[in-house]
Motif scaffolding. Structure first.
Motif, short mmCIF file in Angstrom:
data_model
loop_
_atom_site.label_atom_id
_atom_site.label_comp_id
_atom_site.label_asym_id
_atom_site.label_seq_id
_atom_site.Cartn_x
_atom_site.Cartn_y
_atom_site.Cartn_z
N PRO A 60 -13.07 29.07 72.27
CA PRO A 60 -14.16 28.10 72.18
C PRO A 60 -13.87 27.08 71.08
CG PRO A 60 -15.00 30.36 72.23
CD PRO A 60 -13.52 30.45 72.06
N PRO A 61 -14.32 25.84 71.26
CA PRO A 61 -14.09 24.81 70.23
C PRO A 61 -14.67 25.25 68.89
CG PRO A 61 -14.92 23.83 72.26
CD PRO A 61 -15.01 25.31 72.44
N SER A 62 -13.93 25.03 67.83
CA SER A 62 -14.30 25.32 66.43
C SER A 62 -14.33 26.80 66.09
CB SER A 62 -15.65 24.67 66.06
OG SER A 62 -16.74 25.42 66.58
N ALA A 63 -14.04 27.68 67.05
CA ALA A 63 -14.02 29.11 66.74
C ALA A 63 -12.69 29.48 66.08
CB ALA A 63 -14.22 29.93 68.01
N PHE A 64 -12.69 30.57 65.30
CA PHE A 64 -11.48 31.11 64.68
C PHE A 64 -10.77 30.06 63.84
CE2 PHE A 64 -12.11 33.03 68.92
CZ PHE A 64 -12.50 34.29 68.52
N ASP A 65 -11.53 29.38 63.01
CA ASP A 65 -11.02 28.21 62.27
C ASP A 65 -10.42 28.65 60.93
OD1 ASP A 65 -10.50 25.79 61.13
OD2 ASP A 65 -12.46 24.91 61.55
N VAL A 66 -9.10 28.82 60.91
CA VAL A 66 -8.46 29.26 59.68
C VAL A 66 -8.44 28.16 58.62
CG1 VAL A 66 -7.03 31.02 60.80
CG2 VAL A 66 -6.15 28.69 60.56
N THR A 67 -8.58 26.90 59.04
CA THR A 67 -8.62 25.84 58.04
C THR A 67 -9.88 25.94 57.19
OG1 THR A 67 -9.67 24.24 59.53
CG2 THR A 67 -7.28 24.34 59.54
N ARG A 68 -10.97 26.38 57.77
CA ARG A 68 -12.21 26.58 57.00
C ARG A 68 -12.02 27.71 55.99
NH1 ARG A 68 -16.28 23.69 58.56
NH2 ARG A 68 -17.78 24.88 57.32
N GLU A 69 -11.39 28.78 56.45
CA GLU A 69 -11.11 29.90 55.54
C GLU A 69 -10.34 29.41 54.32
OE1 GLU A 69 -10.85 34.13 57.85
OE2 GLU A 69 -9.01 33.19 57.22
N TYR A 70 -9.28 28.69 54.61
CA TYR A 70 -8.41 28.24 53.52
C TYR A 70 -9.18 27.31 52.57
CZ TYR A 70 -4.39 26.34 51.05
OH TYR A 70 -3.51 25.96 50.07
N ARG A 71 -9.95 26.41 53.14
CA ARG A 71 -10.64 25.43 52.29
C ARG A 71 -11.64 26.09 51.35
NH1 ARG A 71 -14.58 20.37 54.12
NH2 ARG A 71 -15.02 19.67 51.98
N VAL A 72 -12.45 27.02 51.87
CA VAL A 72 -13.48 27.63 51.01
C VAL A 72 -12.83 28.55 49.98
CG1 VAL A 72 -13.99 29.62 52.51
CG2 VAL A 72 -15.76 28.70 50.99
N MET A 73 -11.79 29.28 50.38
CA MET A 73 -11.11 30.14 49.41
C MET A 73 -10.43 29.32 48.33
SD MET A 73 -9.54 32.95 52.08
CE MET A 73 -8.38 33.55 50.89
N ARG A 74 -9.81 28.22 48.72
CA ARG A 74 -9.16 27.34 47.74
C ARG A 74 -10.19 26.80 46.75
NH1 ARG A 74 -4.66 26.81 45.40
NH2 ARG A 74 -3.46 26.72 47.33
N ALA A 75 -11.35 26.39 47.24
CA ALA A 75 -12.38 25.84 46.37
C ALA A 75 -12.90 26.90 45.40
CB ALA A 75 -13.53 25.29 47.21
N LEU A 76 -13.24 28.08 45.90
CA LEU A 76 -13.76 29.14 45.03
C LEU A 76 -12.71 29.58 44.01
CD1 LEU A 76 -15.64 31.26 47.72
CD2 LEU A 76 -16.68 29.79 45.98
N HIS A 77 -11.47 29.71 44.46
CA HIS A 77 -10.39 30.16 43.58
C HIS A 77 -10.09 29.13 42.49
CE1 HIS A 77 -6.09 30.64 42.48
NE2 HIS A 77 -6.35 31.94 42.57
N ASP A 78 -9.93 27.87 42.88
CA ASP A 78 -9.50 26.84 41.92
C ASP A 78 -10.59 26.50 40.92
OD1 ASP A 78 -7.18 26.88 43.33
OD2 ASP A 78 -7.31 24.84 44.10
N HIS A 79 -11.84 26.69 41.29
CA HIS A 79 -12.95 26.37 40.38
C HIS A 79 -13.43 27.59 39.61
CE1 HIS A 79 -13.69 22.13 41.46
NE2 HIS A 79 -13.23 22.48 42.64
N GLY A 80 -12.77 28.72 39.77
CA GLY A 80 -13.13 29.91 39.02
C GLY A 80 -14.53 30.42 39.32
N ALA A 81 -14.96 30.30 40.56
CA ALA A 81 -16.29 30.80 40.95
C ALA A 81 -16.34 32.32 40.78
CB ALA A 81 -16.59 30.40 42.39
N PRO A 82 -17.54 32.87 40.53
CA PRO A 82 -17.67 34.31 40.30
C PRO A 82 -17.63 35.14 41.58
CG PRO A 82 -19.82 33.30 40.19
CD PRO A 82 -18.84 32.17 40.38
N VAL A 83 -16.79 34.72 42.52
CA VAL A 83 -16.62 35.42 43.80
C VAL A 83 -15.12 35.62 43.98
CG1 VAL A 83 -17.01 35.34 46.29
CG2 VAL A 83 -18.67 34.27 44.73
N PRO A 84 -14.61 36.83 43.85
CA PRO A 84 -13.16 37.03 43.93
C PRO A 84 -12.62 36.82 45.34
CG PRO A 84 -14.30 39.14 43.82
CD PRO A 84 -15.34 38.09 43.62
#
Length: 346
Positions: A60-84
């Motif tokens: 289905p369109p937009s399903a299984f979107d690994v680019t979203r995974e990468y983007r949110v993890m990169r943002a949380l990781h690089d900004h030192g968010a309190p979510v490992p």
């Protein structure tokens, strides 16, 4: 079979060019029990990384979107968010490299708790500790200022619930191939009883015990939150409803299809009501409409799994547990109907 999903020669060329620290000979092993995106451990000389890619088939369109995974993890990781999260390494959006978009992240040493408890984490104290760390990390996620971590454009917070219903109804029309009266009934009820959304946050979308990694030894410690493919900006209570839908209390039906099962009915784990009370106290949010959110969670996972079952019957996915979805999807939908009727004791 793995070579069809991850072309080793194409991946080697990509690593040599885009991530030279991981160049050279390597092996690829499929890992994990997830039923959506596919996960592989790539092991070289002195290094290990994890690769994630969508499944095969007409998706289905937009399903299984690994680019979203990468983007949110990169943002949380690089900004030192309190979510490992695992450290993201590199994203490849060119599907011609291995046949689909993919990304690499650091391998995290730990365990994932699904249907059994590791001996090292089986004490009553560790059962309670992993549960409350799971809940408290969700509170921390929902407190992250998404604009401050460069995720203001990650989604449209307003109208999130209505979009979820519209999107899932569309997916249901694509997935439907047999009678599922509970899916139909719950969907109608959800549409007629949409609660007012009063807040917006980063929403994980699939937040539950088997989507976090715990340190392998006691005391139980949550070291990474994974499987962010359904993440967006929206109503934080959607994550709470999802967590509670999958959380088994003593006496619950122990259905074992994909997306279900667990250990939380065992002694030492808090009950759903305990987790909900703690979330309300720590977040300050009004959770009186939580039955609606739990019903939506069950309705969504039943639709998603029915789509997976249809692809399995069509021969385009090979996950061994998908054969159980003939009875597993109706069980997921029955539990959604229980939430709709207020029978999950929230």
């Amino acid at each position: 079979m793995i070579d069809e999903l991850v072309d080793p020669s194409a991946l080697a060329k990509f690593l040599a060019s885009e991530a030279p620290d991981y160049a050279g000979d390597f092996t690829v092993e499929r890992i994990g029990e997830g039923q959506s995106c596919l996960t592989f451990l790539v092991t070289g000389d002195g290094w290990r990384v994890v690769l994630r890619r969508p499944p095969r088939g007409d998706l289905p369109p937009s399903a299984f979107d690994v680019t979203r995974e990468y983007r949110v993890m990169r943002a949380l990781h690089d900004h030192g968010a309190p979510v490992p999260v695992p450290g993201p390494i590199v994203l490849c959006e060119d599907k011609d490299v291995i046949g689909a978009p993919f990304y690499l992240m650091e391998s995290v040493d730990g365990v994932v708790v699904r249907d059994t408890l590791p001996d090292a984490l089986s004490s009553l104290d560790d059962r309670a500790r992993m549960s409350y760390q799971l809940l408290d990390t969700l509170v921390d996620l929902h407190a992250v200022d998404y604009a401050a971590v460069d995720l203001a454009s990650f989604g449209k917070p307003a109208g999130y619930l209505e979009r979820q219903l519209r999107r899932m109804n569309q997916l249901w029309e694509l997935a439907r191939f047999r009678e599922q009266p509970d899916i139909d009934g719950v969907g109608e009820w959800l549409g007629a009883n949409v609660p007012e959304q009063t807040e917006a946050s980063i929403v994980h979308g699939d937040y539950k015990l088997d989507n976090v990694i715990l340190a392998p030894t006691s005391p139980a410690t949550l070291v990474a939150v994974v499987d962010w493919e359904m993440s967006t900006l929206g109503d934080p209570l959607a994550d709470v409803g999802w967590l509670l839908y999958f959380w088994l209390d003593p006496g619950d039906e122990l259905f074992r299809g994909p997306g279900a099962g667990g250990v939380t009915y065992l002694e030492g784990f808090p009950h759903r009501a305990d987790l909900l009370r703690r979330y309300a106290e720590r977040s300050g949010r009004d959770v009186r409409a939580i039955d609606w959110y739990a019903a939506m969670a069950g309705w969504k996972i039943a639709i998603i799994m029915e789509g997976s079952y249809r692809r399995f019957l069509g021969g385009v996915t090979d996950h061994p547990t998908f054969a159980r979805l003939e009875e597993g999807v109706p069980a997921l939908a029955r539990r959604a109907a229980m939430a709709m009727r207020g029978e999950l004791r929230l």
